[in-house]
Design an enzyme around this catalytic site. Structure first.
Site, mmCIF file in Angstrom:
data_model
loop_
_atom_site.group_PDB
_atom_site.id
_atom_site.type_symbol
_atom_site.label_atom_id
_atom_site.label_comp_id
_atom_site.label_asym_id
_atom_site.label_seq_id
_atom_site.Cartn_x
_atom_site.Cartn_y
_atom_site.Cartn_z
ATOM 1 C CD GLU A 11 -2.606 1.387 2.557
ATOM 2 O OE1 GLU A 11 -2.214 1.257 3.620
ATOM 3 O OE2 GLU A 11 -3.578 2.238 2.331
ATOM 4 C CD GLU A 36 2.271 8.153 5.272
ATOM 5 O OE1 GLU A 36 1.316 7.843 4.765
ATOM 6 O OE2 GLU A 36 2.652 9.069 5.121
ATOM 7 C CG ASP A 86 -0.718 13.687 -0.080
ATOM 8 O OD1 ASP A 86 -1.644 13.717 0.673
ATOM 9 O OD2 ASP A 86 0.492 13.381 0.064
ATOM 10 C CE LYS A 90 -1.560 26.852 -4.617
ATOM 11 N NZ LYS A 90 -0.679 27.688 -3.664
ATOM 12 C CD GLU A 162 -14.541 3.590 1.226
ATOM 13 O OE1 GLU A 162 -14.172 2.881 2.046
ATOM 14 O OE2 GLU A 162 -15.576 3.566 0.316
#
Ligand SMILES: C[S@@+](CC[C@H](N)C(=O)[O-])C[C@H]1O[C@@H](n2cnc3c(N)ncnc32)[C@H](O)[C@@H]1O
Length: 180
Positions: A11, A36, A86, A90, A162
């Site tokens: 993941e 992560e 994420d 922009k 979610e």
């Protein structure tokens, strides 16, 4: 790392680790590696795994892009999960998105034949851009549709994001791809 041979799923961007802990608990015959980049969330997710004594899940505090590009061998993964990456809204920041051309190629390279890529987001533009990108630079089959499941309890969501989106009535875009 896991002390045993079993199908490995990764993941990317585990956040608080809801997916990782639930997947490891419900699929004890598979190994799960969460990657992560933010130390604070990596510690949170690792603590969650430790609390549940899940021996088939490991949390790595690292940049998943580098892991895929520099360390993983070809055809080593049964699945790759990317949930609510994420968005980098922009225009000048979009190159920072995880789902970019080189990562798409790396995912295809590291998946075993029959392996799958799971991609969910609440950002429609990120979803369509990623589907176009995967069609353009990989041979992955998809997008295969993924149905929304009704939640049976307060934490019956795939990930914290979610949960947040659905409780706020926001749309969630889901797709699965397969390497044939
Ligand atoms: C919007 S959050 C979503 C977290 C979780 N997947 C969820 O759905 O609740 C995105 C996560 O990806 C992590 N992340 C961003 N870039 C990353 C990278 N290159 N490698 C690993 N994690 C990354 C962020 O630190 C953040 O925790």
């Amino acid at each position: 790392m896991f002390g045993r041979a079993a199908p490995l799923e990764i993941e990317v961007g585990s956040g608080k680790g809801l997916f990782l802990s639930a997947a490891a608990a419900t699929q004890p015959d598979r190994n799960f590696l969460g990657v992560e980049i933010a130390a604070k969330y990596a510690r949170y997710a690792a603590a969650r795994l430790a609390k549940r004594e899940l021996a088939n899940a490991i949390l790595l505090n690292a940049d998943a892009q580098r892991l895929f590009r520099e360390l993983l061998p070809a055809e080593c993964l049964a699945a790759v999960h990317v949930y609510f990456p994420d968005p980098w809204w922009k225009a000048r920041h979009k190159k920072r998105r995880v789902m970019n051309e080189s990562f798409a190629r790396d995912v295809e390279h590291t998946l075993l034949p029959g392996g799958s890529l799971h991609f969910w987001t609440d950002v429609e533009e990120y979803f369509t851009t990623t589907l176009e990108l995967l069609a353009a630079v990989t041979h992955l089959t998809g997008p295969l549709p993924v149905a929304e499941q009704p939640a049976q309890h307060d934490l019956d969501y795939l990930t914290h994001f979610e949960r947040r989106m659905r409780l706020h009535g926001e749309a969630v875009y889901r797709a699965e791809f397969r390497k044939v």
